[in-house]
Write a protein that holds these residues in place. Structure first.
Motif: not given
Lengths: 217, 217
Positions: A66-72
């Motif tokens: 989720i974190a990586e997705c949101e940073s993307a």
DNA sequence: CCCATATGAGACATCTTCGTCTCACAATGG
DNA sequence: CCATTGTGAGACGAAGATGTCTCATATGGG
């Protein structure tokens, strides 16, 4: 237990273990805790000191995804410029996390009763909003719901990951494959600059996109 | 519980068990042999009399999926008419087996070392040939490999199944969603970003989908 | 009526994985 | 040098799933 400054060191280790587990579980989603430990170069005991159990590990992976997705999502600046360009940026920014996302995507399918993590709905909402923006601006077709386009985005990401992993596709083509199919589809309706003979408007049925299609068999 | 709900015919045929197992495992891929048995209305012992073990059951399901897929390939007459129409027929013919295919599609991802069933490569080849035919006829774009289009077809099928199962989409929209996205993509107009607008604005309407669709809520 | 067959229910051992525990070893700092 | 801390190795039991077995029952045919 006095002045241990182990906080930082643990965090680094934990992150490395997490990344390693993500990579392994992406390839073999049924990997054992022991395999995960070996894969991270640590023992099962130490793995358990970082993550209480397999469940905790998966949840941590979900949080990471989720974190990586949101940073993307941040990096892609979904609100800037044409929506199609935003989709391109989004997929490009997602590439490094695509394997993890593919794992979590299928993992979510077997959460039968449980409600999905709130973070996913937030992400879904943001991506759906992007597609909706594109529809309102006239860029995207309106006969496909934003929810379906979002789902298809994740599905194509996962398909691309598996295709690369199985060796049936080159990693360098990954983002282009996903973007081109998601945005343009399989039909060759990208405008050819030269239009030989404009057919009658009744040809708009199936192959109406490109009149250059004729005898093949 | 009352015994068999099948009236006088207690001989539950193997096919019924397979269908039932397919339906259950599609929803919960980690279902227990006992759950599969209950789901089929038989006891675990009888289930074992039909299928030596879980492995044998999954293999039988794979064989069933391959068979249904191939019968769908036959019904779709991939060599007749425009390739895009053949794709439409193929997806329509696949609809009833889509759940099983989605299950097998993810199940295949965790066959790490094993080579995949030979039947899948045959199916992949036939579908790839269809896409290649469409490319040669000019219907399909040539910058996406047939292998990727085939993979995307299965991926979108699975995404559609999951979307319907999660309640985020209506079953009746399933084939259209998959077909429209796979063939046409998300863009409303083929115009690539580097293509300002050299065409007559009227062409937008002719290439666009029926604007009267959507809402349906 | 009697028997063969198929089924359901359940017991039982086995296997795998998991979670917890202990113990020894290495590293690091006082 | 010694103490603290993190780690690896491994033992141990628990839990769940599986595969195999037995036994009682019912159904249908001879």
């Amino acid at each position: 237990m006095s002045h241990m400054g182990y906080g930082c060191l643990m965090a680094v280790d934990r992150d490395h273990v997490l990344r390693s587990a993500a990579a392994l579980l992406t390839r073999k989603s049924t990997a054992t805790m022991d395999e995960v430990a070996k894969g991270a170069g640590i023992s099962r005991a130490t793995l358990h000191r970082h993550f209480a159990g397999r469940d905790a590990l998966v949840r941590a992976l979900e949080a990471l995804g989720i974190a990586e997705c949101e940073s993307a999502l941040e990096a892609a600046r979904l609100d800037d410029g044409p929506a199609s360009d935003a989709v391109r940026r989004l997929i490009a920014a997602t590439e490094s996390a695509a394997g993890l996302l593919a794992f979590l995507y299928t993992e979510n399918q077997l959460f039968e009763g449980e409600e999905q993590h709130e973070g996913w709905t937030r992400i879904d909402d943001r991506i759906s909003a992007l597609f909706r923006r594109g529809q309102l601006s006239g860029e995207f077709r309106i006969d496909l719901t934003p929810a379906w386009l979002t789902e298809a985005l994740f599905g194509l990401l996962a398909s691309g990951v598996w295709m690369v992993q199985s060796g049936k596709g080159a990693p360098k083509d990954f983002p282009r494959m996903v973007v081109d199919l998601l945005l343009g589809g399989a039909l060759r309706h990208p405008a050819p600059p030269h239009d030989p003979a404009p057919r009658d408007p009744a040809a708009r049925d199936s192959a109406a996109q490109d009149p250059a299609a004729q005898d093949s068999a």
